[in-house]
Design a protein around this motif. Structure first.
Motif, PDB file in Angstrom:
ATOM      1  N   THR A 291    -135.764  36.828  61.989  1.00 45.46           N
ATOM      2  CA  THR A 291    -136.473  37.773  61.118  1.00 45.46           C
ATOM      3  C   THR A 291    -136.428  37.301  59.673  1.00 45.46           C
ATOM      4  O   THR A 291    -137.441  37.351  58.960  1.00 45.46           O
ATOM      5  N   LEU A 292    -135.284  36.798  59.229  1.00 45.96           N
ATOM      6  CA  LEU A 292    -135.196  36.265  57.868  1.00 45.96           C
ATOM      7  C   LEU A 292    -136.057  35.017  57.708  1.00 45.96           C
ATOM      8  O   LEU A 292    -136.687  34.818  56.654  1.00 45.96           O
ATOM      9  N   ASP A 293    -136.111  34.184  58.732  1.00 50.03           N
ATOM     10  CA  ASP A 293    -136.997  33.016  58.682  1.00 50.03           C
ATOM     11  C   ASP A 293    -138.448  33.462  58.507  1.00 50.03           C
ATOM     12  O   ASP A 293    -139.211  32.887  57.708  1.00 50.03           O
ATOM     13  N   LEU A 312    -134.781  36.697  48.936  1.00 49.33           N
ATOM     14  CA  LEU A 312    -133.982  36.321  50.093  1.00 49.33           C
ATOM     15  C   LEU A 312    -132.571  35.888  49.728  1.00 49.33           C
ATOM     16  O   LEU A 312    -131.785  35.527  50.617  1.00 49.33           O
ATOM     17  N   SER A 313    -132.242  35.957  48.435  1.00 47.49           N
ATOM     18  CA  SER A 313    -130.852  35.699  48.036  1.00 47.49           C
ATOM     19  C   SER A 313    -130.036  36.987  48.043  1.00 47.49           C
ATOM     20  O   SER A 313    -128.821  36.965  47.856  1.00 47.49           O
ATOM     21  N   LYS A 338    -125.427  38.927  52.645  1.00 42.50           N
ATOM     22  CA  LYS A 338    -124.645  39.119  51.415  1.00 42.50           C
ATOM     23  C   LYS A 338    -123.914  40.463  51.377  1.00 42.50           C
ATOM     24  O   LYS A 338    -123.111  40.692  50.467  1.00 42.50           O
ATOM     25  N   ALA A 339    -124.189  41.345  52.338  1.00 39.86           N
ATOM     26  CA  ALA A 339    -123.501  42.637  52.393  1.00 39.86           C
ATOM     27  C   ALA A 339    -123.599  43.158  53.815  1.00 39.86           C
ATOM     28  O   ALA A 339    -124.642  43.041  54.457  1.00 39.86           O
ATOM     29  N   LEU A 340    -122.504  43.746  54.314  1.00 39.24           N
ATOM     30  CA  LEU A 340    -122.414  44.166  55.711  1.00 39.24           C
ATOM     31  C   LEU A 340    -121.944  45.608  55.790  1.00 39.24           C
ATOM     32  O   LEU A 340    -120.960  45.995  55.144  1.00 39.24           O
ATOM     33  N   LEU A 341    -122.662  46.410  56.597  1.00 37.44           N
ATOM     34  CA  LEU A 341    -122.254  47.797  56.819  1.00 37.44           C
ATOM     35  C   LEU A 341    -122.385  48.105  58.304  1.00 37.44           C
ATOM     36  O   LEU A 341    -123.400  47.792  58.923  1.00 37.44           O
ATOM     37  N   GLY A 342    -121.350  48.734  58.860  1.00 35.34           N
ATOM     38  CA  GLY A 342    -121.372  49.111  60.270  1.00 35.34           C
ATOM     39  C   GLY A 342    -121.184  50.600  60.449  1.00 35.34           C
ATOM     40  O   GLY A 342    -120.378  51.224  59.752  1.00 35.34           O
ATOM     41  N   GLU A 445    -126.849  49.487  46.882  1.00 38.02           N
ATOM     42  CA  GLU A 445    -127.148  49.394  45.447  1.00 38.02           C
ATOM     43  C   GLU A 445    -126.010  48.682  44.720  1.00 38.02           C
ATOM     44  O   GLU A 445    -126.253  47.902  43.786  1.00 38.02           O
ATOM     45  N   LEU A 446    -124.785  48.928  45.154  1.00 40.46           N
ATOM     46  CA  LEU A 446    -123.626  48.285  44.542  1.00 40.46           C
ATOM     47  C   LEU A 446    -123.603  46.790  44.837  1.00 40.46           C
ATOM     48  O   LEU A 446    -123.436  45.954  43.933  1.00 40.46           O
ATOM     49  N   THR A 447    -123.792  46.426  46.101  1.00 42.23           N
ATOM     50  CA  THR A 447    -123.586  45.041  46.507  1.00 42.23           C
ATOM     51  C   THR A 447    -124.811  44.148  46.311  1.00 42.23           C
ATOM     52  O   THR A 447    -124.662  42.935  46.102  1.00 42.23           O
ATOM     53  N   LEU A 448    -126.009  44.735  46.380  1.00 49.01           N
ATOM     54  CA  LEU A 448    -127.216  43.919  46.257  1.00 49.01           C
ATOM     55  C   LEU A 448    -127.896  44.049  44.903  1.00 49.01           C
ATOM     56  O   LEU A 448    -128.650  43.169  44.503  1.00 49.01           O
TER      57      LEU A 448
END
Length: 473
Positions: A291-293, A312-313, A338-342, A445-448
């Protein structure tokens, strides 16, 4: 209930409760209710939950037209008493009939709080570099994505549906919750506060991207409310539909792919199950990577709706349940994350290599009380405990008291009976949505975007939110 669905029983209620003799105008109320029913068919759309009201309206119309032949709505005492009993029975029937569409309403996806109007587009992707491993056919991996994005107002008048091909999805979802196939047919009537194929809003710099991965037998529209909220605040959200893991997938050519239960073999020994789960997780992580590609190619294509609008950064990834495990697997192996949430991440699909190496990205995890209290999830929670010490930039692990597994999705909106149907916990639905959306939006918003937040400090401003210490056992 929708506006006309409210007015129709109100007219009938007024007619039945009006003291005899009824004025001529009141005696016309059932006819007016029938007219509104026909308008309701045209504007709002028929749904099976209203059938008892449709039938009662027809009966009262016939009765009222017969009575209109007489100059007054009065009868001898014996007939009058019989009539009152009949009216009382009709009123009870009306009350019961009205309860059905109240308990099974046409769901409403809340209007997002951000400044942007939201647009949405659906794409079908084919990854020729990967073979499909769950179809039994020699073919490339094929899946769909739905993109939610900030859009320019007035560039589309077609309001988006909650789910395309609802006539196919609704019976499949109903089957998953052990209900008759017609039970959720009214989902075809659900619109969302977004516009199909609207023009993307311009931006001084590219929009951050957030990928979403749904759970096992879920679907990419299951967290539409969250996608709308994020997109309205200036993110581009891409919900991935994992073919053969989603409850059902419908492709542009009409091909239908049901979920493949062998991908997660229920009841298999632990080693066999986790080996299969690791294969599934790699396939889903591959969907996220491809999907990112694809987004990169769209960002560089002058004919694309998203030409030059994607940063994309700045890529965040989140997932629910098995999708949470896929998000962890992807972020543990692909530095583009660059940021992960579960959300209630199901850890058994996560490879042992990722469990023991952790994640380098800023990471945050939300659990429902129902998930933590479920002894069937002990193995998953043990694996999470194994993983979390290796997360080098953790923003915390929280639990939400009173929440259950599906409180992280839109499914609790299906009915006020959602707790009885096993679709939510006892916590108020609007309350849990507020909590989850606040943490979700604040984290990305914090991480990106680098926007400061005090939400992750203890104690939480929400009394229902508790830090998970020690991590889930």
């Amino acid at each position: 209930m929708r506006p006309l669905e409210i007015f129709i029983p109100l007219l009938l209620t007024t007619y039945l409760l009006w003291k005899h003799p009824r004025p001529y105008a009141i005696r016309l109320f059932p006819v007016l209710a029938l007219i509104l029913t026909l308008i309701h068919f045209w504007i709002e759309g028929y749904r099976w939950q209203m059938i008892p009201i449709y039938g009662l309206t027809t009966i009262l119309v016939i009765s009222s037209l017969i009575k209109l032949q007489s100059p007054a709505d009065s009868k001898p005492v014996a007939s009058y008493l019989t009539l009152r009993l009949a009216q009382g029975g009709a009123f009870v029937l009306l009350a019961v009939s009205t309860a059905l569409p109240i308990l099974l309403p046409v769901p409403t996806i809340p209007t997002p709080s951000g400044p942007y109007q939201v647009g949405t587009r659906i794409y079908e992707l084919v990854d020729g570099s990967r073979k499909e491993i769950y179809s039994g056919e020699d073919e490339a991996r094929r899946f769909t994505i739905q993109v939610w994005y900030p859009s320019e107002a007035g560039t589309s008048t077609e309001q988006a549906r909650w789910m395309d091909h609802a006539e196919i999805y609704a019976p499949a979802i109903a089957h998953q919750i052990d209900m008759p196939s017609y039970f959720l047919d009214h989902l075809a009537l659900v619109n969302v506060p977004a516009f199909k194929d609207a023009k993307a809003a311009t931006a001084d710099q590219g929009y951050s991207i957030i990928l979403f991965s749904h759970g096992w037998t879920g679907f990419n529209a299951q967290n539409t409310g969250q996608a709308l909220e994020l997109a309205s605040h200036g993110f581009i959200v891409v919900a991935v539909q994992h073919t053969y893991g989603a409850v059902i997938t419908v492709f542009e050519d009409g091909t239908i792919a049901n979920y493949n239960p062998s991908a997660l073999p229920k009841g298999a020994p632990q080693d066999e199950y986790e080996a299969a789960a690791h294969i599934l997780s790699n396939q889903w992580a591959g969907d996220l990577g491809f999907t990112l590609d694809y987004l990169k190619s769209q960002n560089e294509d002058t004919n694309s709706a998203f030409y030059g609008l994607l940063d994309l950064s700045r890529v965040g990834v989140y997932g629910h349940s098995t999708g949470g495990g896929a998000a962890i697997q992807f972020c543990g192996t692909d530095s583009r994350c660059k940021a992960l949430l579960g959300m209630d991440p199901f850890m058994r699909p996560v490879s042992y290599e990722v469990l023991d190496s952790g994640a380098a990205q800023p990471s945050f995890f939300m659990f429902s009380q129902g998930w933590l209290d479920d002894v069937d999830k002990n193995r998953s929670n043990e694996l999470f405990q194994r993983f979390i010490p290796y997360v080098s930039d953790s923003w915390g692990v929280i639990s939400i008291e009173g929440a259950d597994h599906y409180d992280f999705a839109d499914l609790p909106l299906l009915s006020p009976l959602a707790p009885q149907l096993g679709l939510k916990g006892p916590i108020n639905g609007k309350r849990v949505t507020t909590i989850v959306n606040d943490y979700l939006l604040s984290f990305f918003e914090l991480t990106l975007k680098g926007e400061a937040s005090t939400l992750f400090e203890n104690p939480s401003p929400y009394p229902e939110v508790k830090p998970v210490q020690p991590y889930p056992q």
